[in-house]
Write a protein that holds these residues in place. Structure first.
Motif, PDB file in Angstrom:
ATOM      1  N   GLN A 110       0.818  -1.212   0.000  1.00  0.00           N
ATOM      2  CA  GLN A 110       0.000   0.000   0.000  1.00  0.00           C
ATOM      3  C   GLN A 110       0.853   1.264   0.000  1.00  0.00           C
ATOM      4  O   GLN A 110       0.372   2.325  -0.378  1.00  0.00           O
ATOM      5  CB  GLN A 110      -0.936   0.034   1.220  1.00  0.00           C
ATOM      6  CG  GLN A 110      -2.063  -0.964   1.154  1.00  0.00           C
ATOM      7  CD  GLN A 110      -1.652  -2.360   1.619  1.00  0.00           C
ATOM      8  OE1 GLN A 110      -0.554  -2.583   2.101  1.00  0.00           O
ATOM      9  NE2 GLN A 110      -2.550  -3.306   1.443  1.00  0.00           N
ATOM     10  N   ARG A 111       2.106   1.169   0.417  1.00  0.00           N
ATOM     11  CA  ARG A 111       2.963   2.354   0.506  1.00  0.00           C
ATOM     12  C   ARG A 111       3.804   2.602  -0.736  1.00  0.00           C
ATOM     13  O   ARG A 111       4.528   3.599  -0.801  1.00  0.00           O
ATOM     14  CB  ARG A 111       3.888   2.229   1.720  1.00  0.00           C
ATOM     15  CG  ARG A 111       3.142   2.235   3.042  1.00  0.00           C
ATOM     16  CD  ARG A 111       4.102   2.300   4.219  1.00  0.00           C
ATOM     17  NE  ARG A 111       5.059   1.205   4.281  1.00  0.00           N
ATOM     18  CZ  ARG A 111       4.853   0.066   4.928  1.00  0.00           C
ATOM     19  NH1 ARG A 111       3.716  -0.162   5.554  1.00  0.00           N
ATOM     20  NH2 ARG A 111       5.785  -0.867   4.948  1.00  0.00           N
ATOM     21  N   ILE A 112       3.748   1.718  -1.724  1.00  0.00           N
ATOM     22  CA  ILE A 112       4.571   1.890  -2.918  1.00  0.00           C
ATOM     23  C   ILE A 112       4.239   3.216  -3.592  1.00  0.00           C
ATOM     24  O   ILE A 112       3.087   3.512  -3.880  1.00  0.00           O
ATOM     25  CB  ILE A 112       4.359   0.734  -3.916  1.00  0.00           C
ATOM     26  CG1 ILE A 112       4.853  -0.572  -3.326  1.00  0.00           C
ATOM     27  CG2 ILE A 112       5.074   1.024  -5.233  1.00  0.00           C
ATOM     28  CD1 ILE A 112       4.524  -1.780  -4.175  1.00  0.00           C
ATOM     29  N   SER A 113       5.283   4.014  -3.828  1.00  0.00           N
ATOM     30  CA  SER A 113       5.130   5.302  -4.528  1.00  0.00           C
ATOM     31  C   SER A 113       6.516   5.739  -4.988  1.00  0.00           C
ATOM     32  O   SER A 113       7.519   5.101  -4.658  1.00  0.00           O
ATOM     33  CB  SER A 113       4.549   6.356  -3.584  1.00  0.00           C
ATOM     34  OG  SER A 113       5.484   6.682  -2.570  1.00  0.00           O
ATOM     35  N   SER A 114       6.580   6.848  -5.724  1.00  0.00           N
ATOM     36  CA  SER A 114       7.893   7.351  -6.132  1.00  0.00           C
ATOM     37  C   SER A 114       8.693   7.804  -4.914  1.00  0.00           C
ATOM     38  O   SER A 114       9.921   7.766  -4.920  1.00  0.00           O
ATOM     39  CB  SER A 114       7.748   8.480  -7.146  1.00  0.00           C
ATOM     40  OG  SER A 114       6.966   9.518  -6.607  1.00  0.00           O
ATOM     41  N   ALA A 115       8.006   8.215  -3.846  1.00  0.00           N
ATOM     42  CA  ALA A 115       8.690   8.613  -2.612  1.00  0.00           C
ATOM     43  C   ALA A 115       9.134   7.401  -1.793  1.00  0.00           C
ATOM     44  O   ALA A 115      10.084   7.501  -1.012  1.00  0.00           O
ATOM     45  CB  ALA A 115       7.784   9.497  -1.767  1.00  0.00           C
ATOM     46  N   PRO A 168       9.791   3.819  -3.079  1.00  0.00           N
ATOM     47  CA  PRO A 168       9.860   2.698  -4.024  1.00  0.00           C
ATOM     48  C   PRO A 168      10.159   1.389  -3.300  1.00  0.00           C
ATOM     49  O   PRO A 168      10.778   1.380  -2.235  1.00  0.00           O
ATOM     50  CB  PRO A 168      11.013   3.079  -4.950  1.00  0.00           C
ATOM     51  CG  PRO A 168      11.834   4.044  -4.175  1.00  0.00           C
ATOM     52  CD  PRO A 168      10.898   4.746  -3.240  1.00  0.00           C
ATOM     53  N   LEU A 169       9.681   0.302  -3.863  1.00  0.00           N
ATOM     54  CA  LEU A 169       9.928  -1.036  -3.317  1.00  0.00           C
ATOM     55  C   LEU A 169      10.999  -1.693  -4.184  1.00  0.00           C
ATOM     56  O   LEU A 169      10.767  -1.996  -5.349  1.00  0.00           O
ATOM     57  CB  LEU A 169       8.638  -1.853  -3.322  1.00  0.00           C
ATOM     58  CG  LEU A 169       8.733  -3.279  -2.802  1.00  0.00           C
ATOM     59  CD1 LEU A 169       9.254  -3.307  -1.371  1.00  0.00           C
ATOM     60  CD2 LEU A 169       7.389  -3.964  -2.908  1.00  0.00           C
ATOM     61  N   ARG A 170      12.186  -1.898  -3.621  1.00  0.00           N
ATOM     62  CA  ARG A 170      13.308  -2.472  -4.360  1.00  0.00           C
ATOM     63  C   ARG A 170      13.222  -3.989  -4.388  1.00  0.00           C
ATOM     64  O   ARG A 170      12.840  -4.613  -3.408  1.00  0.00           O
ATOM     65  CB  ARG A 170      14.627  -2.054  -3.722  1.00  0.00           C
ATOM     66  CG  ARG A 170      14.782  -0.559  -3.734  1.00  0.00           C
ATOM     67  CD  ARG A 170      16.000   0.052  -4.289  1.00  0.00           C
ATOM     68  NE  ARG A 170      16.984  -0.675  -5.001  1.00  0.00           N
ATOM     69  CZ  ARG A 170      17.253  -0.451  -6.279  1.00  0.00           C
ATOM     70  NH1 ARG A 170      16.553   0.412  -6.977  1.00  0.00           N
ATOM     71  NH2 ARG A 170      18.221  -1.106  -6.860  1.00  0.00           N
ATOM     72  N   ALA A 171      13.594  -4.547  -5.524  1.00  0.00           N
ATOM     73  CA  ALA A 171      13.650  -6.002  -5.665  1.00  0.00           C
ATOM     74  C   ALA A 171      14.744  -6.562  -4.773  1.00  0.00           C
ATOM     75  O   ALA A 171      15.806  -5.957  -4.631  1.00  0.00           O
ATOM     76  CB  ALA A 171      13.922  -6.373  -7.113  1.00  0.00           C
ATOM     77  N   ASN A 172      14.476  -7.722  -4.173  1.00  0.00           N
ATOM     78  CA  ASN A 172      15.515  -8.391  -3.399  1.00  0.00           C
ATOM     79  C   ASN A 172      15.850  -9.771  -3.969  1.00  0.00           C
ATOM     80  O   ASN A 172      16.603 -10.530  -3.386  1.00  0.00           O
ATOM     81  CB  ASN A 172      15.161  -8.472  -1.910  1.00  0.00           C
ATOM     82  CG  ASN A 172      13.913  -9.263  -1.620  1.00  0.00           C
ATOM     83  OD1 ASN A 172      13.418 -10.003  -2.467  1.00  0.00           O
ATOM     84  ND2 ASN A 172      13.389  -9.102  -0.429  1.00  0.00           N
ATOM     85  N   SER A 173      15.284 -10.067  -5.144  1.00  0.00           N
ATOM     86  CA  SER A 173      15.670 -11.255  -5.903  1.00  0.00           C
ATOM     87  C   SER A 173      15.357 -10.986  -7.364  1.00  0.00           C
ATOM     88  O   SER A 173      14.657 -10.033  -7.701  1.00  0.00           O
ATOM     89  CB  SER A 173      14.944 -12.513  -5.397  1.00  0.00           C
ATOM     90  OG  SER A 173      13.570 -12.419  -5.604  1.00  0.00           O
ATOM     91  N   GLY A 174      15.895 -11.825  -8.240  1.00  0.00           N
ATOM     92  CA  GLY A 174      15.724 -11.571  -9.667  1.00  0.00           C
ATOM     93  C   GLY A 174      16.616 -10.412 -10.084  1.00  0.00           C
ATOM     94  O   GLY A 174      17.761 -10.300  -9.664  1.00  0.00           O
ATOM     95  N   ARG A 196      15.799  -3.405 -10.322  1.00  0.00           N
ATOM     96  CA  ARG A 196      14.405  -2.982 -10.457  1.00  0.00           C
ATOM     97  C   ARG A 196      13.821  -2.503  -9.134  1.00  0.00           C
ATOM     98  O   ARG A 196      14.202  -2.968  -8.073  1.00  0.00           O
ATOM     99  CB  ARG A 196      13.551  -4.133 -10.983  1.00  0.00           C
ATOM    100  CG  ARG A 196      14.022  -4.783 -12.261  1.00  0.00           C
ATOM    101  CD  ARG A 196      13.931  -3.896 -13.427  1.00  0.00           C
ATOM    102  NE  ARG A 196      12.535  -3.678 -13.732  1.00  0.00           N
ATOM    103  CZ  ARG A 196      12.083  -3.175 -14.865  1.00  0.00           C
ATOM    104  NH1 ARG A 196      12.901  -2.858 -15.804  1.00  0.00           N
ATOM    105  NH2 ARG A 196      10.806  -2.998 -15.051  1.00  0.00           N
ATOM    106  N   SER A 197      12.894  -1.565  -9.234  1.00  0.00           N
ATOM    107  CA  SER A 197      12.109  -1.142  -8.078  1.00  0.00           C
ATOM    108  C   SER A 197      10.738  -0.723  -8.572  1.00  0.00           C
ATOM    109  O   SER A 197      10.577  -0.281  -9.707  1.00  0.00           O
ATOM    110  CB  SER A 197      12.793  -0.013  -7.313  1.00  0.00           C
ATOM    111  OG  SER A 197      12.933   1.118  -8.126  1.00  0.00           O
ATOM    112  N   ALA A 198       9.749  -0.877  -7.711  1.00  0.00           N
ATOM    113  CA  ALA A 198       8.369  -0.528  -8.050  1.00  0.00           C
ATOM    114  C   ALA A 198       8.038   0.839  -7.467  1.00  0.00           C
ATOM    115  O   ALA A 198       8.367   1.126  -6.321  1.00  0.00           O
ATOM    116  CB  ALA A 198       7.406  -1.563  -7.490  1.00  0.00           C
ATOM    117  N   VAL A 199       7.374   1.677  -8.271  1.00  0.00           N
ATOM    118  CA  VAL A 199       6.897   2.971  -7.782  1.00  0.00           C
ATOM    119  C   VAL A 199       5.378   3.071  -7.911  1.00  0.00           C
ATOM    120  O   VAL A 199       4.777   4.027  -7.445  1.00  0.00           O
ATOM    121  CB  VAL A 199       7.588   4.156  -8.492  1.00  0.00           C
ATOM    122  CG1 VAL A 199       9.067   4.186  -8.158  1.00  0.00           C
ATOM    123  CG2 VAL A 199       7.383   4.099  -9.990  1.00  0.00           C
ATOM    124  N   THR A 200       4.779   2.078  -8.571  1.00  0.00           N
ATOM    125  CA  THR A 200       3.320   1.983  -8.667  1.00  0.00           C
ATOM    126  C   THR A 200       2.922   0.526  -8.493  1.00  0.00           C
ATOM    127  O   THR A 200       3.719  -0.384  -8.726  1.00  0.00           O
ATOM    128  CB  THR A 200       2.771   2.474 -10.031  1.00  0.00           C
ATOM    129  OG1 THR A 200       3.324   1.672 -11.069  1.00  0.00           O
ATOM    130  CG2 THR A 200       3.111   3.933 -10.269  1.00  0.00           C
TER     131      THR A 200
END
Length: 59
Positions: free
Chosen positions: A25-30, A32-38, A42-46
Protein backbone atom coordinates in the motif's frame (compact mmCIF):
# COMPACT_ATOMS: atom_id res chain seq x y z
CA UNK A 1 -2.17 -12.96 -17.79
CA UNK A 2 0.30 -10.12 -17.94
CA UNK A 3 3.40 -12.11 -16.99
CA UNK A 4 6.02 -12.65 -19.70
CA UNK A 5 7.54 -15.99 -20.70
CA UNK A 6 9.85 -17.50 -18.01
CA UNK A 7 13.07 -16.60 -19.84
CA UNK A 8 12.08 -12.91 -19.97
CA UNK A 9 10.75 -12.97 -16.41
CA UNK A 10 14.03 -14.33 -15.03
CA UNK A 11 16.18 -11.83 -16.91
CA UNK A 12 14.19 -8.61 -16.65
CA UNK A 13 11.87 -8.77 -13.64
CA UNK A 14 12.74 -8.09 -10.04
CA UNK A 15 10.88 -9.82 -7.24
CA UNK A 16 10.28 -9.12 -3.57
CA UNK A 17 10.49 -12.15 -1.32
CA UNK A 18 8.65 -11.92 2.00
CA UNK A 19 7.55 -8.27 1.78
CA UNK A 20 6.88 -6.42 5.02
CA UNK A 21 3.26 -6.15 6.11
CA UNK A 22 1.56 -3.18 4.40
CA UNK A 23 4.47 -2.37 2.10
CA UNK A 24 2.30 -2.88 -0.99
CA UNK A 25 0.00 0.00 0.00
CA UNK A 26 2.96 2.35 0.51
CA UNK A 27 4.57 1.89 -2.92
CA UNK A 28 5.13 5.30 -4.53
CA UNK A 29 7.89 7.35 -6.13
CA UNK A 30 8.69 8.61 -2.61
CA UNK A 31 8.77 5.03 -1.22
CA UNK A 32 9.86 2.70 -4.02
CA UNK A 33 9.93 -1.04 -3.32
CA UNK A 34 13.31 -2.47 -4.36
CA UNK A 35 13.65 -6.00 -5.67
CA UNK A 36 15.52 -8.39 -3.40
CA UNK A 37 15.67 -11.26 -5.90
CA UNK A 38 15.72 -11.57 -9.67
CA UNK A 39 16.85 -8.33 -11.33
CA UNK A 40 18.07 -6.31 -8.33
CA UNK A 41 18.22 -3.13 -10.43
CA UNK A 42 14.41 -2.98 -10.46
CA UNK A 43 12.11 -1.14 -8.08
CA UNK A 44 8.37 -0.53 -8.05
CA UNK A 45 6.90 2.97 -7.78
CA UNK A 46 3.32 1.98 -8.67
CA UNK A 47 1.16 -1.05 -7.96
CA UNK A 48 0.01 -3.32 -10.76
CA UNK A 49 -3.66 -2.58 -11.41
CA UNK A 50 -4.26 -6.14 -12.67
CA UNK A 51 -2.93 -7.58 -9.41
CA UNK A 52 -4.89 -5.07 -7.34
CA UNK A 53 -8.13 -6.11 -9.07
CA UNK A 54 -7.31 -9.82 -8.78
CA UNK A 55 -6.49 -9.61 -5.07
CA UNK A 56 -8.67 -6.92 -3.48
CA UNK A 57 -7.85 -6.30 0.15
CA UNK A 58 -4.35 -7.75 -0.23
CA UNK A 59 -2.77 -5.28 -2.59
Amino acid sequence: MHFPPPEVFAREWGRVSSPALGVWQRISSAQPLRANSGNLERSAVTRCSDCARAHPGYV
